[in-house]
Motif scaffolding. Structure first.
Motif, PDB file in Angstrom:
ATOM      1  N   ARG A 201       0.717  -1.371  -0.044  1.00  0.00           N
ATOM      2  CA  ARG A 201      -0.036  -0.002   0.079  1.00  0.00           C
ATOM      3  C   ARG A 201       0.992   1.276   0.036  1.00  0.00           C
ATOM      4  N   ALA A 202       0.472   2.170  -0.734  1.00  0.00           N
ATOM      5  CA  ALA A 202       1.100   3.713  -0.915  1.00  0.00           C
ATOM      6  C   ALA A 202       0.813   4.292   0.273  1.00  0.00           C
ATOM      7  N   GLN A 203       1.818   5.179   0.870  1.00  0.00           N
ATOM      8  CA  GLN A 203       1.521   5.794   2.197  1.00  0.00           C
ATOM      9  C   GLN A 203       0.476   7.110   1.649  1.00  0.00           C
ATOM     10  N   ARG A 204      -0.830   7.053   2.310  1.00  0.00           N
ATOM     11  CA  ARG A 204      -1.819   7.980   2.124  1.00  0.00           C
ATOM     12  C   ARG A 204      -1.670   9.171   2.886  1.00  0.00           C
ATOM     13  N   ILE A 205      -1.923  10.321   2.215  1.00  0.00           N
ATOM     14  CA  ILE A 205      -1.889  11.664   3.080  1.00  0.00           C
ATOM     15  C   ILE A 205      -3.418  12.047   3.534  1.00  0.00           C
ATOM     16  N   SER A 206      -3.571  12.350   4.804  1.00  0.00           N
ATOM     17  CA  SER A 206      -4.813  12.878   5.096  1.00  0.00           C
ATOM     18  C   SER A 206      -5.433  13.998   4.454  1.00  0.00           C
ATOM     19  N   SER A 207      -6.656  14.260   3.959  1.00  0.00           N
ATOM     20  CA  SER A 207      -6.996  15.247   3.585  1.00  0.00           C
ATOM     21  C   SER A 207      -7.108  16.852   4.772  1.00  0.00           C
ATOM     22  N   ARG A 208      -6.910  16.245   5.708  1.00  0.00           N
ATOM     23  CA  ARG A 208      -6.889  17.341   6.884  1.00  0.00           C
ATOM     24  C   ARG A 208      -5.786  17.188   7.606  1.00  0.00           C
ATOM     25  N   PRO A 209      -4.488  17.326   7.578  1.00  0.00           N
ATOM     26  CA  PRO A 209      -3.331  17.097   8.228  1.00  0.00           C
ATOM     27  C   PRO A 209      -3.670  17.943   9.400  1.00  0.00           C
ATOM     28  N   GLY A 210      -3.204  16.935  10.639  1.00  0.00           N
ATOM     29  CA  GLY A 210      -3.245  17.551  11.918  1.00  0.00           C
ATOM     30  C   GLY A 210      -4.498  17.482  12.554  1.00  0.00           C
ATOM     31  N   SER A 211      -5.608  16.999  11.926  1.00  0.00           N
ATOM     32  CA  SER A 211      -6.988  16.933  12.327  1.00  0.00           C
ATOM     33  C   SER A 211      -7.031  15.904  13.223  1.00  0.00           C
ATOM     34  N   VAL A 212      -7.935  16.043  14.395  1.00  0.00           N
ATOM     35  CA  VAL A 212      -8.118  15.026  15.292  1.00  0.00           C
ATOM     36  C   VAL A 212      -9.659  14.899  15.631  1.00  0.00           C
ATOM     37  N   VAL A 213     -10.184  13.915  15.617  1.00  0.00           N
ATOM     38  CA  VAL A 213     -11.569  13.867  16.062  1.00  0.00           C
ATOM     39  C   VAL A 213     -12.026  12.592  16.745  1.00  0.00           C
ATOM     40  N   GLY A 214     -13.018  12.984  17.729  1.00  0.00           N
ATOM     41  CA  GLY A 214     -13.378  12.108  19.080  1.00  0.00           C
ATOM     42  C   GLY A 214     -14.524  11.492  18.420  1.00  0.00           C
ATOM     43  N   VAL A 215     -14.843  10.346  18.331  1.00  0.00           N
ATOM     44  CA  VAL A 215     -15.900   9.526  18.077  1.00  0.00           C
ATOM     45  C   VAL A 215     -16.584   9.040  19.543  1.00  0.00           C
ATOM     46  N   ASP A 216     -17.849   9.547  19.415  1.00  0.00           N
ATOM     47  CA  ASP A 216     -18.655   8.890  20.849  1.00  0.00           C
ATOM     48  C   ASP A 216     -19.679   8.060  20.227  1.00  0.00           C
ATOM     49  N   VAL A 224     -21.116  10.348  17.404  1.00  0.00           N
ATOM     50  CA  VAL A 224     -21.157  11.593  17.484  1.00  0.00           C
ATOM     51  C   VAL A 224     -19.946  12.220  17.457  1.00  0.00           C
ATOM     52  N   LEU A 225     -19.516  12.922  16.460  1.00  0.00           N
ATOM     53  CA  LEU A 225     -18.033  13.460  16.251  1.00  0.00           C
ATOM     54  C   LEU A 225     -17.879  14.888  17.078  1.00  0.00           C
ATOM     55  N   SER A 226     -16.680  15.055  17.304  1.00  0.00           N
ATOM     56  CA  SER A 226     -16.452  16.153  18.088  1.00  0.00           C
ATOM     57  C   SER A 226     -16.628  17.714  17.168  1.00  0.00           C
ATOM     58  N   THR A 227     -16.687  17.520  15.977  1.00  0.00           N
ATOM     59  CA  THR A 227     -16.805  18.451  15.121  1.00  0.00           C
ATOM     60  C   THR A 227     -18.342  18.843  15.038  1.00  0.00           C
ATOM     61  N   GLY A 228     -19.087  18.036  15.817  1.00  0.00           N
ATOM     62  CA  GLY A 228     -20.611  18.461  16.116  1.00  0.00           C
ATOM     63  C   GLY A 228     -21.377  17.584  15.111  1.00  0.00           C
ATOM     64  N   GLU A 229     -21.049  16.633  14.086  1.00  0.00           N
ATOM     65  CA  GLU A 229     -21.634  16.048  13.296  1.00  0.00           C
ATOM     66  C   GLU A 229     -22.399  14.825  13.929  1.00  0.00           C
ATOM     67  N   VAL A 386     -24.028  24.747  28.208  1.00  0.00           N
ATOM     68  CA  VAL A 386     -25.316  24.074  27.876  1.00  0.00           C
ATOM     69  C   VAL A 386     -25.041  23.193  26.517  1.00  0.00           C
ATOM     70  N   LEU A 387     -24.645  21.996  26.444  1.00  0.00           N
ATOM     71  CA  LEU A 387     -24.533  21.362  25.320  1.00  0.00           C
ATOM     72  C   LEU A 387     -25.022  19.961  25.012  1.00  0.00           C
ATOM     73  N   ASP A 388     -24.959  19.407  24.022  1.00  0.00           N
ATOM     74  CA  ASP A 388     -25.417  17.851  23.841  1.00  0.00           C
ATOM     75  C   ASP A 388     -24.545  17.089  24.577  1.00  0.00           C
ATOM     76  N   ARG A 389     -25.110  15.994  25.461  1.00  0.00           N
ATOM     77  CA  ARG A 389     -24.100  15.128  26.285  1.00  0.00           C
ATOM     78  C   ARG A 389     -23.484  14.431  25.310  1.00  0.00           C
ATOM     79  N   ASP A 390     -23.821  13.903  24.130  1.00  0.00           N
ATOM     80  CA  ASP A 390     -22.689  13.115  23.330  1.00  0.00           C
ATOM     81  C   ASP A 390     -21.813  14.000  22.668  1.00  0.00           C
ATOM     82  N   VAL A 391     -22.143  15.367  22.309  1.00  0.00           N
ATOM     83  CA  VAL A 391     -21.088  16.041  21.606  1.00  0.00           C
ATOM     84  C   VAL A 391     -20.120  16.641  22.648  1.00  0.00           C
ATOM     85  N   ASN A 392     -20.349  16.707  23.996  1.00  0.00           N
ATOM     86  CA  ASN A 392     -19.628  17.042  25.136  1.00  0.00           C
ATOM     87  C   ASN A 392     -18.750  16.004  25.271  1.00  0.00           C
ATOM     88  N   ALA A 393     -18.955  14.844  25.138  1.00  0.00           N
ATOM     89  CA  ALA A 393     -18.246  13.456  25.351  1.00  0.00           C
ATOM     90  C   ALA A 393     -17.308  13.391  24.155  1.00  0.00           C
TER      91      ALA A 393
END
Length: 464
Positions: A201-216, A224-229, A386-393
């Motif tokens: 496999r060729a080394q793949r470069i992320s479309s958003r370098p340095g991006s971090v996402v939390g997944v609940d 529920v993603l930390s980006t609010g999605e 005041v925030l959605d519980r899952d988004v906060n997590a």
């Protein structure tokens, strides 16, 4: 980067080819049961001799449980045990013996403490009706035909594919893939062939370098993603439950098999059973497809993914939520994130199981002592967030990436390449008005929050 990858394709077998595959799967079952019976006989004989006081040096010689030893014993006895052994490929017998050797090793390692996880039981005999037909080929002619619509397997010959194998064929022709083995298996009412391939496999470069996402993950929303999605939960099993009940009742009214009286199933029963199996297979395929699309998108867009270490086995003991938890596929979601982050050159961080991601305020870091499951909106009494519980997590999970460095050692279990320690990561509750100047909380502001007006008891927190 070389990695092991599987390619799975559906097959369209003729009746003669299906009988040949079933014969090979039956040969694997016969070899497995014969070797298991011999192992159990030797173990029982040695135990009986010990109970009679026979010295250890005079006991019946022990039988090795390795694959090579089992294969040698089978080759010496196959002419008497299976007079038809020439009709099937040697890989069929090797399949059954390999499964037994792995099972015995796992059982022995679990008893001695060398294997972690839940206890593994002693291998059991395989029945004709309760075993999924499967056979694995590791040697011989294993290839994809130039038309990319057929595959060639030892003794089975040329098999037609239901779909094109161009993705695998292109890699093999380019020299970036090498087929190691092929497994034919009946799953969901259809026959499939799975190729175990060593891929460059060729080394793949992320479309958003340095991006971090939390997944609940959850039941109301699959993720529920930390980006609010908010990723909706499709609930494939619940949607198909009505049709499954209809097909189940239809099957129960047909004349099925009865081993006590020797009654054979009717054709109407066989057709009803095939319909029920296909319905269950469709649910599994829909769930697998949705999880693959979600995990592929997350790993390609974000180099670092943070998830929780959920006790899924314990959660399934809740009789009210077990079906919904199993339908969501939490464990499969984490497993796919584990190997796909490695393919994309990223990393998967697993938060400690006892990290209070839902109880911790993602803005000021205060931790609530109690948070009922029915409270879907998180309200901080310290900073008035005041925030959605899952988004906060999810935001709290994303904040852990800044405090954790990727490990350089071996990959941890279940696909995680780092496990965040509990010490030093649990937020400490602060009293109102004690935040230092420039305090930003656990994560930078990402929008979507609602605040009460600041008061003397709840001063506004400065954000970066």
């Amino acid at each position: 980067m070389k990695t092991i990858q599987a390619y799975r394709f559906a097959l369209d077998l003729t009746p003669a080819q299906e009988r040949a595959v079933l014969a090979h799967a039956g040969a694997a079952r016969v070899a497995h049961n014969w070797a298991l019976a011999r192992v159990k006989a030797v173990v029982a004989q040695r135990a009986a001799e010990r109970s009679y006081g026979v010295p250890d040096d005079q006991l019946t010689p022990a039988l090795s449980w390795s694959l090579s030893a089992l294969r040698k014993a089978w080759n010496a006895a196959k002419s008497e045990v299976a007079l038809w052994w020439r009709e099937c490929s040697k890989e069929a017998f090797n399949t059954g013996l390999d499964v037994l050797a792995r099972g015995l090793k796992n059982w022995a390692d679990a008893r001695t403490g060398e294997r972690i996880g839940r206890a593994v039981g002693f291998p059991r005999f395989k029945s004709r009706r309760g075993t999924t037909p499967s056979v694995r080929f590791t040697t011989g002619a294993i290839r994809v035909e130039p038309d990319r619509r057929h595959v060639v397997l030892p003794r089975l010959g040329r098999l037609k594919l239901h779909e094109s194998a161009r993705k695998l064929a292109r890699r093999v022709e380019a020299g970036t893939a090498r087929i190691l083995s092929a497994t034919v298996r009946r799953d969901g009412g259809r026959w499939h062939v799975s190729f175990c391939v060593e891929v460059e496999r060729a080394q793949r470069i992320s479309s958003r370098p340095g991006s971090v996402v939390g997944v609940d993950v959850g039941i109301k929303h699959l993720a529920v993603l930390s980006t609010g999605e908010l990723v909706p939960n499709p609930r494939h099993l619940s949607e198909a439950q009505r049709r499954l009940r209809v097909l189940g009742r239809r099957l129960s009214r047909r004349c099925g098999p009865d081993r006590r009286t020797g009654q054979r199933p009717s054709k109407r029963w066989q057709r009803a059973r095939a319909q029920l199996v296909r319905a269950h297979g469709r649910v599994a395929n829909l769930r697998r497809d949705g999880l693959h699309k979600l995990t592929t998108r997350l790993t390609r867009e974000h180099p670092t993914v943070v998830v929780e270490d959920l006790n899924v086995a314990g959660m399934l003991r809740n009789r009210r939520l077990a079906r919904h938890i199993a339908d969501a596929g939490f464990a499969e979601l984490r497993r796919q994130l584990g190997y796909k982050t490695q393919w994309s050159g990223g990393r998967l961080l697993v938060a400690d199981r006892w990290y209070p991601s839902s109880k911790t305020c993602s803005d000021c870091g205060a931790v609530k002592a109690k948070l009922a499951l029915s409270e879907r909106i998180y309200t901080c009494t310290t900073c008035s967030l005041v925030l959605d519980r899952d988004v906060n997590a999810a935001r709290n999970l994303a904040a852990l990436a800044a405090k954790t460095t990727a490990g350089s050692g071996p990959v941890a279990g279940r696909g995680a390449d780092h496990r965040t320690p509990l010490a030093g990561l649990v937020a400490v509750k602060r009293q109102p008005g004690t935040a230092s100047a420039g305090q930003t909380g656990t994560v930078p502001p990402q929008g979507g929050t609602t605040r009460h007006a600041p008061t003397a008891a709840h001063p506004k927190v400065t954000e970066a």
